[in-house]
Design a protein around this motif. Structure first.
Motif, PDB file in Angstrom:
ATOM      1  N   THR A  27      -1.352  12.354-109.319  1.00  0.00           N
ATOM      2  CA  THR A  27      -1.383  13.771-109.295  1.00  0.00           C
ATOM      3  C   THR A  27      -2.500  14.568-109.826  1.00  0.00           C
ATOM      4  N   LEU A  28      -3.330  14.007-110.846  1.00  0.00           N
ATOM      5  CA  LEU A  28      -4.600  14.626-111.268  1.00  0.00           C
ATOM      6  C   LEU A  28      -5.866  14.425-110.457  1.00  0.00           C
ATOM      7  N   SER A  29      -5.732  13.080-109.973  1.00  0.00           N
ATOM      8  CA  SER A  29      -6.826  13.005-108.768  1.00  0.00           C
ATOM      9  C   SER A  29      -6.572  13.730-107.456  1.00  0.00           C
ATOM     10  N   ASP A  30      -5.262  13.686-107.085  1.00  0.00           N
ATOM     11  CA  ASP A  30      -5.149  14.718-106.022  1.00  0.00           C
ATOM     12  C   ASP A  30      -5.427  16.427-106.210  1.00  0.00           C
ATOM     13  N   ALA A  31      -5.007  16.609-107.207  1.00  0.00           N
ATOM     14  CA  ALA A  31      -5.478  18.146-107.910  1.00  0.00           C
ATOM     15  C   ALA A  31      -7.029  18.330-107.764  1.00  0.00           C
ATOM     16  N   ALA A  32      -7.794  17.130-108.243  1.00  0.00           N
ATOM     17  CA  ALA A  32      -9.389  17.341-108.340  1.00  0.00           C
ATOM     18  C   ALA A  32      -9.993  17.460-106.833  1.00  0.00           C
ATOM     19  N   ARG A  33      -9.000  16.816-105.806  1.00  0.00           N
ATOM     20  CA  ARG A  33      -9.466  16.566-104.478  1.00  0.00           C
ATOM     21  C   ARG A  33      -9.331  17.825-103.745  1.00  0.00           C
ATOM     22  N   THR A  34      -7.643  18.620-103.963  1.00  0.00           N
ATOM     23  CA  THR A  34      -7.362  19.658-103.356  1.00  0.00           C
ATOM     24  C   THR A  34      -7.497  20.951-103.689  1.00  0.00           C
ATOM     25  N   GLY A  35      -7.972  20.992-105.378  1.00  0.00           N
ATOM     26  CA  GLY A  35      -7.994  22.218-106.052  1.00  0.00           C
ATOM     27  C   GLY A  35      -6.611  22.901-106.154  1.00  0.00           C
ATOM     28  N   LYS A  36      -5.483  22.164-106.059  1.00  0.00           N
ATOM     29  CA  LYS A  36      -4.026  22.610-106.115  1.00  0.00           C
ATOM     30  C   LYS A  36      -3.180  21.903-106.765  1.00  0.00           C
ATOM     31  N   LEU A  37      -2.357  22.317-107.765  1.00  0.00           N
ATOM     32  CA  LEU A  37      -1.081  21.800-107.973  1.00  0.00           C
ATOM     33  C   LEU A  37       0.255  22.610-107.471  1.00  0.00           C
TER      34      LEU A  37
ATOM     35  N   ALA B  11      11.347  17.330-113.605  1.00  0.00           N
ATOM     36  CA  ALA B  11      11.206  16.312-112.799  1.00  0.00           C
ATOM     37  C   ALA B  11       9.705  16.121-112.001  1.00  0.00           C
ATOM     38  N   LEU B  12       9.154  14.904-112.055  1.00  0.00           N
ATOM     39  CA  LEU B  12       7.940  14.695-111.653  1.00  0.00           C
ATOM     40  C   LEU B  12       7.940  13.486-110.903  1.00  0.00           C
ATOM     41  N   PRO B  13       6.721  13.191-109.895  1.00  0.00           N
ATOM     42  CA  PRO B  13       6.812  11.804-109.273  1.00  0.00           C
ATOM     43  C   PRO B  13       6.997  10.628-110.107  1.00  0.00           C
ATOM     44  N   ARG B  14       7.536   9.683-109.658  1.00  0.00           N
ATOM     45  CA  ARG B  14       7.671   8.306-110.255  1.00  0.00           C
ATOM     46  C   ARG B  14       5.997   7.647-110.193  1.00  0.00           C
ATOM     47  N   ASN B  15       6.055   6.681-111.168  1.00  0.00           N
ATOM     48  CA  ASN B  15       4.712   5.939-110.982  1.00  0.00           C
ATOM     49  C   ASN B  15       3.383   6.839-111.355  1.00  0.00           C
ATOM     50  N   ASP B  16       3.487   7.860-112.082  1.00  0.00           N
ATOM     51  CA  ASP B  16       2.303   8.369-112.239  1.00  0.00           C
ATOM     52  C   ASP B  16       2.379   8.835-113.848  1.00  0.00           C
ATOM     53  N   ASP B  17       1.958   7.625-114.699  1.00  0.00           N
ATOM     54  CA  ASP B  17       1.684   7.904-116.058  1.00  0.00           C
ATOM     55  C   ASP B  17       0.967   8.607-116.520  1.00  0.00           C
ATOM     56  N   GLU B  18      -0.247   8.826-115.800  1.00  0.00           N
ATOM     57  CA  GLU B  18      -1.252   9.770-116.647  1.00  0.00           C
ATOM     58  C   GLU B  18      -0.854  11.250-116.562  1.00  0.00           C
TER      59      GLU B  18
END
Length: 310
Positions: free
Chosen positions: A35-45, A259-266
Motif C-alpha cells: 500500500t505504501l509504495s503504491d501511495a508513493a507512486r500514485t499520490g493517493k490512498l 479492514a485492510l489488504p492481506r499480506n501487507d505487514d508494513e
C-alpha cells in the motif's frame, strides 16, 4: 414434537444463504500487497466507508463521510503523509455497503475500509484487520407493544411458568418474523441460533439498519437483530423511537476493526501504531466520548490492552 426451523428469504437474497457463498465473493489471492509504495507512486490512498454504520461511519446529507471510524482512518492518512516521500499523498473516501467494501478490499481496490466490520476468521481468508477499534455485539430491537412472551425470552427469562419440556423451552421464540441486515455476522449468528433451537420463524433480510427499524415500526417484523450500538444510534434519531425499545442485553461480544489488504505487514504496522498511540493518548477520551459517551475505566483499560507498546 420438536419444532422445525423454517427460514423464508426473499429470492433476491437466496445467494447469501451460506457463509460459503459469501466467501465465494472474495478474491483469495496471496500476492504481496504494498500500500505504501503504491501511495508513493500514485499520490493517493483510497479509503472506503460503510454508509449506514453510524456512529462508526455514515454518509452525511452533504455527501461526506463522518463517524468514529472515519476519524481513526484520517489519523492513519496523517501518519502516512508524515512518512518520507509521502507528504503529498491525498485521501479519497468512497461510499460502500459492508459487503461491497470488504469485496473491494479483497480485490485491491481499497487500501482501508472504515466502518464497523467484525473481525472473524472467515473474513480473514479474504482481508486483514487492524487491532480492535471497539467491542460490538448483537442487540435486539422490538416494539414496546410486542408479545410479552417474546420480550421475556429475549431478556433471558423463562417464557412460561410451570412445567417445561424441550418443545416448550424455546416456544417464546417461535412463530415470529425476525429481520436482520444481509451480509453481516449478525445474520449468520441469527440463523445459527434459530437452527440450534429448532423453532419455526420467518427471517427477512434488509439492506440497511434503517430498513430493519422501519419494519419493526410498521409492525411487519417482531424483532430486528443488529449491532446494538448502531441500532441504538439510529433509534435515537427515528421519529418512531418512542414506540420502540432495545432489549437490555448483548447477545454476543464481537471485536470491530478496520479492514485492510492481506499480506501487507508494513501498512498494517502503520495502522496498528496509529491506533495504539491514540488509545494511550489524552485525546482518546474526547474522541471516544463524542460518539459513545465518556469511556468507563474498564473501557479505557480494555483499549490499553488492545494497544501495542513500541
Amino acid at each position: 414434537m420438536t419444532d422445525r426451523f423454517i427460514c423464508k428469504l426473499p429470492k433476491s437474497h437466496w445467494g447469501r444463504w451460506t457463509a460459503a457463498a459469501l466467501l465465494a465473493l472474495f478474491t483469495l489471492g496471496t500476492a504481496q500487497a504494498d500500500t505504501l509504495s503504491d501511495a508513493a507512486r500514485t499520490g493517493k490512498l483510497t479509503l472506503g466507508y460503510v454508509t449506514d454504520e453510524a456512529p462508526f461511519s455514515e454518509k452525511t446529507s452533504a455527501g461526506q463521510p463522518e463517524g468514529y471510524s472515519i476519524e481513526l482512518c484520517q489519523k492513519v492518512v496523517d501518519a502516512v503523509k508524515g512518512r518520507s516521500g509521502l507528504g503529498q499523498v491525498t485521501a479519497e473516501f468512497r461510499p460502500f455497503s459492508l459487503q461491497q467494501g470488504l469485496q473491494a478490499v479483497a480485490d485491491g481496490e481499497l487500501d482501508l475500509l472504515c466502518g464497523a466490520s467484525t473481525d472473524t476468521l472467515s473474513r480473514r481468508e479474504a482481508v486483514s484487520f487492524s487491532i480492535p477499534i471497539f467491542n460490538g455485539g448483537v442487540g435486539a430491537l422490538v416494539s414496546k407493544s410486542a408479545d410479552p412472551t417474546l420480550i421475556r425470552v429475549l431478556n433471558g427469562e423463562v417464557a412460561h411458568t410451570g412445567p417445561t419440556w424441550r418443545a416448550s423451552i424455546n416456544r417464546g421464540l417461535a412463530d415470529h418474523t425476525y429481520a436482520v441486515h444481509a451480509g453481516t455476522v449478525t445474520r449468520s449468528w441469527l440463523l445459527n441460533q434459530i437452527s440450534q433451537r429448532g423453532v419455526i420463524v420467518e427471517v427477512v433480510e434488509v439492506d440497511t439498519h434503517a430498513d430493519g427499524i422501519k419494519l419493526i415500526a410498521e409492525g411487519k417484523a417482531d424483532a430486528y437483530f443488529g449491532d446494538r450500538v448502531i441500532v441504538d444510534n439510529l433509534l435515537q434519531k427515528s421519529p418512531n423511537g418512542g414506540d420502540l425499545m432495545l432489549i437490555d442485553r448483548y447477545f454476543t461480544i464481537e471485536p470491530i476493526a478496520l479492514a485492510l489488504p492481506r499480506n501487507d505487514d508494513e501498512f498494517r504496522l502503520v495502522v496498528d501504531t496509529v491506533l495504539s498511540e491514540f488509545y494511550r493518548s489524552d485525546e482518546f477520551d474526547s474522541v471516544y466520548g463524542r460518539y459513545f459517551g465518556p469511556p468507563s475505566e474498564s473501557s479505557k483499560f480494555l483499549f490499553k490492552l488492545y494497544s501495542r507498546q513500541k
